[in-house]
Enzyme design. Structure first.
Site, mmCIF file in Angstrom:
data_model
loop_
_atom_site.group_PDB
_atom_site.id
_atom_site.type_symbol
_atom_site.label_atom_id
_atom_site.label_comp_id
_atom_site.label_asym_id
_atom_site.label_seq_id
_atom_site.Cartn_x
_atom_site.Cartn_y
_atom_site.Cartn_z
ATOM 1 N N TYR A 83 73.443 67.107 4.298
ATOM 2 C CA TYR A 83 72.908 66.247 5.357
ATOM 3 C C TYR A 83 74.072 65.491 5.996
ATOM 4 O O TYR A 83 74.924 64.922 5.291
ATOM 5 C CB TYR A 83 71.852 65.281 4.782
ATOM 6 N N SER A 84 74.099 65.491 7.339
ATOM 7 C CA SER A 84 75.209 64.854 8.061
ATOM 8 C C SER A 84 75.132 63.337 7.954
ATOM 9 O O SER A 84 74.036 62.762 8.031
ATOM 10 C CB SER A 84 75.128 65.180 9.547
ATOM 11 N N CYS A 256 75.994 70.041 17.786
ATOM 12 C CA CYS A 256 75.363 69.950 16.456
ATOM 13 C C CYS A 256 73.850 70.101 16.565
ATOM 14 O O CYS A 256 73.214 69.513 17.440
ATOM 15 C CB CYS A 256 75.705 68.611 15.801
ATOM 16 N N GLU A 310 78.756 72.485 14.637
ATOM 17 C CA GLU A 310 78.108 72.380 13.323
ATOM 18 C C GLU A 310 76.631 72.662 13.546
ATOM 19 O O GLU A 310 75.880 71.783 13.977
ATOM 20 C CB GLU A 310 78.286 70.961 12.775
ATOM 21 N N TYR A 312 72.937 74.554 12.060
ATOM 22 C CA TYR A 312 72.306 74.944 10.798
ATOM 23 C C TYR A 312 70.847 75.311 11.011
ATOM 24 O O TYR A 312 70.306 75.072 12.065
ATOM 25 C CB TYR A 312 72.425 73.810 9.767
HETATM 26 P P1 FAD Z 1 64.229 74.732 1.730
HETATM 27 O O1 FAD Z 1 63.328 74.483 0.568
HETATM 28 O O2 FAD Z 1 65.668 75.012 1.451
HETATM 29 O O3 FAD Z 1 63.603 75.738 2.678
HETATM 30 C C1 FAD Z 1 64.353 76.263 3.742
HETATM 31 C C2 FAD Z 1 64.509 77.724 3.509
HETATM 32 O O4 FAD Z 1 63.226 78.307 3.503
HETATM 33 C C3 FAD Z 1 65.309 78.378 4.591
HETATM 34 O O5 FAD Z 1 66.304 79.144 3.957
HETATM 35 C C4 FAD Z 1 64.376 79.237 5.335
HETATM 36 O O6 FAD Z 1 64.849 80.560 5.436
HETATM 37 C C5 FAD Z 1 63.115 79.265 4.511
HETATM 38 N N1 FAD Z 1 61.958 78.855 5.330
HETATM 39 C C6 FAD Z 1 61.937 77.942 6.292
HETATM 40 N N2 FAD Z 1 60.717 77.841 6.851
HETATM 41 C C7 FAD Z 1 59.957 78.735 6.200
HETATM 42 C C8 FAD Z 1 58.594 79.112 6.338
HETATM 43 N N3 FAD Z 1 57.805 78.554 7.247
HETATM 44 N N4 FAD Z 1 58.111 80.059 5.495
HETATM 45 C C9 FAD Z 1 58.926 80.627 4.592
HETATM 46 N N5 FAD Z 1 60.218 80.339 4.416
HETATM 47 C C10 FAD Z 1 60.721 79.394 5.211
HETATM 48 N N6 FAD Z 1 69.047 68.718 7.935
HETATM 49 C C11 FAD Z 1 68.600 67.518 8.375
HETATM 50 O O7 FAD Z 1 67.379 67.269 8.379
HETATM 51 N N7 FAD Z 1 69.479 66.537 8.764
HETATM 52 C C12 FAD Z 1 70.824 66.726 8.775
HETATM 53 O O8 FAD Z 1 71.572 65.819 9.139
HETATM 54 C C13 FAD Z 1 71.309 67.990 8.327
HETATM 55 N N8 FAD Z 1 72.628 68.235 8.310
HETATM 56 C C14 FAD Z 1 73.101 69.454 7.893
HETATM 57 C C15 FAD Z 1 74.477 69.682 7.885
HETATM 58 C C16 FAD Z 1 74.942 70.913 7.482
HETATM 59 C C17 FAD Z 1 76.454 71.159 7.497
HETATM 60 C C18 FAD Z 1 74.051 71.922 7.059
HETATM 61 C C19 FAD Z 1 74.552 73.271 6.597
HETATM 62 C C20 FAD Z 1 72.694 71.687 7.042
HETATM 63 C C21 FAD Z 1 72.186 70.456 7.460
HETATM 64 N N9 FAD Z 1 70.818 70.178 7.449
HETATM 65 C C22 FAD Z 1 70.371 68.970 7.903
HETATM 66 C C23 FAD Z 1 69.832 71.154 6.938
HETATM 67 C C24 FAD Z 1 69.546 70.839 5.446
HETATM 68 O O9 FAD Z 1 70.716 71.095 4.678
HETATM 69 C C25 FAD Z 1 68.427 71.692 4.862
HETATM 70 O O10 FAD Z 1 68.732 73.045 5.095
HETATM 71 C C26 FAD Z 1 67.052 71.383 5.442
HETATM 72 O O11 FAD Z 1 66.715 70.012 5.224
HETATM 73 C C27 FAD Z 1 65.989 72.243 4.773
HETATM 74 O O12 FAD Z 1 66.090 72.069 3.388
HETATM 75 P P2 FAD Z 1 64.794 72.026 2.432
HETATM 76 O O13 FAD Z 1 65.283 71.956 1.042
HETATM 77 O O14 FAD Z 1 63.829 71.002 2.881
HETATM 78 O O15 FAD Z 1 64.155 73.414 2.718
#
Ligand code: FAD
Ligand code: A2P
Length: 312
Positions: A83-84, A256, A310, A312
């Site tokens: 998270y940024s 971003c 950046e 994602y």
């Molecule tokens: P997960 O449980 O990891 O689920 C997401 C995964 O499930 C994905 O791989 C996707 O392929 C899959 N998926 C998504 N939707 C569905 C669906 N409907 N059905 C089935 N599969 C699905 N996020 C922010 O909110 N704020 C930030 O500031 C931020 N900064 C970031 C900075 C960087 C450098 C990077 C790489 C990512 C950033 N993110 C940010 C994104 C964050 O890291 C997460 O990826 C995001 O919050 C989702 O994570 P999660 O664990 O909630 O979802």
């Protein structure tokens, strides 16, 4: 052709805390930052890193890692998510002790089963109460940060959704340095209720002649040709503001948010003949033809040293 303006990026200490050696810190604030009846849930969450190695060490644009508790379907501990930082390097408190991030709950229907799909980490973090502790790592990322002497440059900051987080921090830093150069936030979101940190940016837009806040509200505004406005369209629709800045040799572009959003920006910059911000992996700008698909653009073009991405 413009003269190249040289700049260097500050040295950063990376991964002071790693996945194997995280640090536990309390959440001191967790508030919703969408307004009205937004269908999105986006939160501003602040951590207190007092007394840890992170004090004063997280730059705007860098990310922190969050380790959600529990295990995945294979029984393995959940992966870390990034998270940024939405704060300037001196933090929300001015002393680098309180750093914030901007988190969007991932809520959807499962693509395969049609059942409710809740992202693991975004929902964990969004539900954390103040006073609760969270395991964090970082900082990570050494390029997507402001350069040394940041006040010497103009900036076009393109953001969609939570991609605004780093630019809140960077803008706070530039304002603290009393920059007289041009700072432009170009923000895209679906609805007006999702204009994150709008009060802060609107105030700067009113009060600072060198600051512009331009928004593309994709599902409420409409362009002359009937299409949805996206951030890259601002380069055309607000050309009288942005194009003179693009032409200056001390302008840097930062992007971003949504994965792939840089492609639209590349295409528009190409249309405007602004090739200083991109490098062709093979060939040159003259090879571009009207039938290039997004995939073609992705393979052929990458950011130049004057553009930072950046997504994602
Ligand atoms: P997960 O449980 O990891 O689920 C997401 C995964 O499930 C994905 O791989 C996707 O392929 C899959 N998926 C998504 N939707 C569905 C669906 N409907 N059905 C089935 N599969 C699905 N996020 C922010 O909110 N704020 C930030 O500031 C931020 N900064 C970031 C900075 C960087 C450098 C990077 C790489 C990512 C950033 N993110 C940010 C994104 C964050 O890291 C997460 O990826 C995001 O919050 C989702 O994570 P999660 O664990 O909630 O979802
Ligand atoms: P839309 O979804 O209406 O087509 P969020 O992350 O909050 O969903 O916001 C992302 C914003 O970026 C939305 O306004 C979305 O528009 C817009 N968007 C979608 N695709 C692109 C793209 N390729 N380039 C720029 N903006 C995009």
């Amino acid at each position: 052709m413009q003269d190249t303006i040289l700049f260097s990026l500050p040295e950063t200490e990376l991964n002071i805390y790693s996945k194997k050696n995280p640090v536990e810190v309390p959440v001191i604030e967790n508030k919703i930052v969408t307004t009205g009846r937004s269908p999105n849930f986006i939160r501003h969450i602040t951590f207190d890193v007092t007394g840890t190695g992170l004090e004063g060490k997280v730059r705007a644009g860098q990310s922190i890692g969050i380790l959600p508790p529990g295990v995945d379907i294979k029984g393995k501990p959940h992966q870390l998510r990034l998270y940024s930082s939405a704060s300037p390097v001196f933090g929300e408190d001015g002393e680098g002790k309180h750093y914030s991030t901007t988190v969007k709950r991932l809520i959807d229907e499962n693509w395969e089963t049609g059942e409710l799909f809740l992202g693991v980490c975004s929902n964990y973090l969004s539900s954390v109460r103040t006073g609760n502790k969270v395991n964090i790592t970082g900082p990570s990322g050494k390029r997507f940060i402001l350069p040394e002497h940041p006040e010497a440059f103009n900036y076009l900051f393109f953001a969609t959704g939570t991609g605004i987080a780093p630019f809140r921090g960077m803008t706070k830093e530039l304002m603290a340095r009393k920059t007289t150069n041009s700072v432009n936030i170009i923000f895209g979101c679906p609805y007006r209720t999702d204009l994150l940190y709008a009060d802060y940016f609107q105030k700067l837009d009113r009060e600072m002649s060198n600051f512009n806040y331009l928004v593309s509200v994709s599902r409420e505004q409409i362009r002359r040709d009937g299409s949805r406005p996206y951030v890259q369209h601002q380069l055309i629709d607000n050309r009288e503001i942005l194009q003179p800045i693009l032409h200056q040799p001390n302008t840097l572009i930062y992007v971003c948010g949504l994965k792939g959003m840089e492609t639209g920006i590349f295409k528009t910059l190409h249309r405007l003949g602004m090739h200083e911000y991109m490098n062709f992996r093979k060939g040159s700008a003259e090879d571009v033809t009207a039938d290039w698909t997004d995939d073609h653009w992705k393979k052929a073009v990458k950011p130049s040293e004057r553009m930072f991405v950046e997504t994602y």
